[in-house]
Enzyme design. Structure first.
Site, mmCIF file in Angstrom:
data_model
loop_
_atom_site.group_PDB
_atom_site.id
_atom_site.type_symbol
_atom_site.label_atom_id
_atom_site.label_comp_id
_atom_site.label_asym_id
_atom_site.label_seq_id
_atom_site.Cartn_x
_atom_site.Cartn_y
_atom_site.Cartn_z
ATOM 1 N N CYS A 52 0.825 -1.209 0.000
ATOM 2 C CA CYS A 52 0.000 0.000 0.000
ATOM 3 C C CYS A 52 0.859 1.259 0.000
ATOM 4 O O CYS A 52 0.369 2.348 -0.233
ATOM 5 C CB CYS A 52 -0.982 -0.004 1.162
ATOM 6 S SG CYS A 52 -0.206 -0.272 2.741
ATOM 7 N N HIS A 99 18.848 0.578 -2.796
ATOM 8 C CA HIS A 99 17.421 0.838 -2.600
ATOM 9 C C HIS A 99 16.707 -0.440 -2.148
ATOM 10 O O HIS A 99 15.926 -0.422 -1.191
ATOM 11 C CB HIS A 99 16.811 1.366 -3.900
ATOM 12 C CG HIS A 99 15.394 1.819 -3.755
ATOM 13 N ND1 HIS A 99 15.063 2.996 -3.126
ATOM 14 C CD2 HIS A 99 14.225 1.233 -4.111
ATOM 15 C CE1 HIS A 99 13.747 3.121 -3.118
ATOM 16 N NE2 HIS A 99 13.214 2.062 -3.706
#
Lengths: 443, 269
Positions: A52, A99
């Site tokens: 989400c 990342h």
């Protein structure tokens, strides 16, 4: 092994919820999207993370520009052409690896250190693995990412800070009731959050009562944490007896309404009660907080409270960032060694082949004894070894810093090594990525 | 002379303890505030010396006028708090209790050796009357401080500000039950105090005095404390309501004392 890793995506840092929720995919759709993506010829590998808070595509490709365009088209395609370009970020090579490590370690999460993200990344990995879209680079990258996440969790206090919402709820209960020993705690809803809460509260000596929509799950939790399972119909009665109630059901409506709580509080003779609502959407009508001697905290309140020790966790996060940096360096070493090993093998093979060919040609014209022939062969090998000694040393040293890749590329070009031998070596490395530890310098 | 010097020293030490307790409550363990209990202890020693001196000067147990009563009550509040603190973690409560001890003591210094009890009223019941009233007011003063802490703590909880002050104040539930316990102790003492007071009032009435404001406020205080106890048991009035009731009761009890002090002064005038 000319491919390079990259990631294209968006997260809570770059895109509002309204966009994130339109891009989010889950379950079967995730696998479908992934195989559709990897069918495009531009990508060698692909992995899709969708939560989400973020949607990201990790991939490896030789032509990164083309592959990146492919990914952007896919993401934009969910809304409108070019609709989300402004929200997308792209990282290539080392930055992409970093990342991935930071995401898995929850250093890039909205709530720093929250534990759910690792599970979500693991799901993404499993989906990609099942779809067969993983190769050497991505599988290695994410294996390391999981290891980094574990290190960050065990070696720093980043995760300890959030240990989450449920431990803050427990702290709060202690600051209201003092000793929790023998206090009656009602868990409404038996999800993951309840489980952590149950563990914390049990440690403090509280008595646990568990009410859940599915009684089996309530029984299970009660068994594991030494509580008592109650039926949903008993909710009002259990609320009357409890000192603390923690709700985490997935109900879309309020489970504890103002009317219910008013009658409960009357029956309790207005004894002090702490209600902690960690469900989204909320389980407890916010107006319940205005009833006398009811203290109501929802998830936002708890996060706000947890923010008060944010400084402490930020300090821990910088320790975590160092761990990530170190691991990224090791990954890069491995990445270079991945190219170095086949290069060395191929270089030596090429030289030896020349010696063998020349020896064969010469010795066939001379009538030499077996002994002398072997002596000449040994001499040839020694010449190769001596000639290659210095260049190989330089190559190995180069593998430890970032110039190495260029040097390796130069050697491969000079001696025309882009042949089947290197492909062979790469597929070997692929077969056992775990064995190729980055610490071990290939010889 | 020595006595009034001791009075000033005691008052200053209470003031210092009060400031230190405030610093502690706002800043925590690391601050200067950690010296607060030591300052309070010194204040108590000086206070005892002051009372002994007062006794030596007056030549009788210094509880025969309202000022002396206040001075003794002030000492007992401070001692009661220090003793309670050893058992519970109440350090932050000092910030609410030391101002009370200081105010009581200053009230005591407010014109000394006036308002002697009328000679006609002296009887064996007098020490009883004064004794229970002192103990009662001590219990209520502590309950008052606890109630303030309760209201503050509840406010912080409801506004979700769980910072340092919240962390240093005792748990909400403990404040509620501690306040209740103190009122339970104070109430019977107050009852006895009022009954014995009514007895004196009758004698003073005979001597020509009239029904005063003090009587009214004493009855009001009794009604508030009775309500706190009865409503808690009968209707579950706890927490904020109990705390507010306790504060109102204490306020009335203070008015009784102020009334006596004023009457004593006008009597002396």
């Amino acid at each position: 092994m000319k491919g390079e890793l990259f990631v294209v995506g968006l997260s809570h840092r770059t895109a509002p919820l309204a966009i994130r929720e339109r891009l989010a995919v889950s379950g079967e759709k995730l696998a479908e999207d992934l195989s559709a993506l990897s069918k495009t010829s531009t990508m060698d590998e692909a992995l899709l993370i969708s939560t989400c808070n973020r949607v990201e595509v990790y991939a490896s490709a030789s032509d990164i520009a083309a592959a990146s365009r492919e990914v952007r088209n896919y993401l934009n395609g969910k809304i409108a052409p070019d609709a989300i370009d402004g929200h997308l970020y792209e990282r290539v090579g080392t930055d992409a690896v970093k990342h991935a490590f930071r995401v898995a370690s929850s250093l890039d999460s909205m709530i720093l250190g929250e534990p759910q993200i690792l599970g979500q990344v693991k799901t993404a990995y499993a989906t990609a693995h099942a779809a067969g879209t993983l190769g050497t680079l991505l599988s290695r990258c994410f294996h390391r990412a999981f290891a980094v996440a574990k290190r960050v969790r065990t070696e720093t206090g980043v995760a300890a800070g959030t240990v989450s919402v449920s431990s803050i709820a427990c702290e709060l209960a202690k600051k209201i009731f003092g000793d929790l020993h023998g206090r009656r705690v009602l868990l409404l809803g038996a999800g993951k959050m309840s489980e952590t809460a149950a563990r914390h509260l049990r440690k403090q000596g509280a008595q646990l009562y568990i009410v859940n929509r599915s009684p089996e799950r309530a029984e299970e939790l009660a068994r594991v944490y030494g509580g008592i399972a109650k039926r949903m119909e008993d909710l009002a009665h259990e609320l009357t007896l409890a000192d603390v109630a923690i709700t985490s059901t997935s109900s879309p409506d309020f489970v504890i309404t103002r009317e219910l709580m008013q009658s409960v509080q009357k029956a309790r003779r207005h004894r002090l009660m702490l209600l902690v609502d960690i469900a989204v959407p909320r389980d407890v009508d916010p107006r319940v907080g205005t009833i006398s001697n009811v203290i109501l905290y929802d998830i936002d309140d708890l996060e706000k409270v947890s923010g008060e020790n944010l400084a402490e966790r930020l300090r821990e996060a910088s320790v975590a960032e160092q761990i990530v940096e170190g691991e990224v360096r090791e990954f890069e070493e491995w990445r270079r060694s991945l190219v170095l090993t086949p290069t060395i093998v191929a270089l030596r093979e090429t030289f030896q082949q020349v010696v063998r060919d020349e020896l064969a040609r010469t010795t066939s014209r001379l009538s030499l004894r077996e002994e002398d022939k072997r002596a000449l062969e040994r001499m040839g090998e020694a010449i190769v070894t001596k000639l290659l000694h210095q260049p190989l040393q330089e190559l190995k040293r180069g593998a430890e810093d970032s110039d190495g890749a260029e040097m390796i590329a130069a050697v491969r070009k000079l001696f025309d090594l882009e042949t089947s031998t290197s492909a062979q070596a790469v597929s070997n490395a692929e077969a056992a990525p775990a064995a190729a530890s980055p610490q071990k310098k290939p010889t | 002379m020595i006595v009034s010097a001791l009075f000033l020293v005691t008052a200053s030490l209470y003031a210092i303890a009060c400031v230190l307790y405030f610093i502690y409550t706002l800043r925590g363990e690391e601050s200067l505030g950690s010296r607060a209990p030591a300052a309070l202890f010194l204040a108590i020693l000086s206070h005892v010396a002051f009372l002994v001196g007062d006794y030596a000067v007056a030549g009788h147990i210094p509880t025969t006028n309202i000022q002396q009563t206040l001075a003794v009550a002030s000492l007992l509040i401070a001692i009661g708090y220090l003793v309670a603190m050893r058992k519970h973690k109440l350090a932050a409560l000092g910030a609410f209790i030391t101002p009370l001890t200081l105010l009581f003591l200053l009230g005591a210094g407010f014109g000394s050796n006036i308002a002697q009890v009328p000679a006609g009223v002296r009887s064996i019941i007098l020490p009883l009357h004064v004794g229970v009233n002192i103990l009662g007011i001590v219990a209520f003063a502590l309950a008052f401080a606890v109630s303030i802490a309760y209201l503050l703590q509840e406010r912080l909880l409801l506004t979700k500000r769980l910072g340092g002050v919240f962390q240093r104040l005792p748990p909400l539930h403990e404040l509620d039950s501690l306040g209740f316990r103190l009122v339970t102790i104070g109430f019977p003492l107050l009852t006895i105090g009022i009954v014995s007071g009514a007895f004196f009032a009758a004698r003073i009435d005979e001597a020509g005095s009239t029904f005063s404001m003090s009587h009214l406020t004493a009855y009001l205080a009794w009604i508030f404390f009775a309500a706190v106890l009865v409503l808690r048991i009968a209707a579950g009035w706890r927490g904020r309501r109990a705390a507010i009731g306790t504060m109102l009761g204490f306020f009335c009890a203070i008015l009784v004392l102020v009334g006596y002090a004023l009457r004593g002064m006008s009597g002396a005038a």
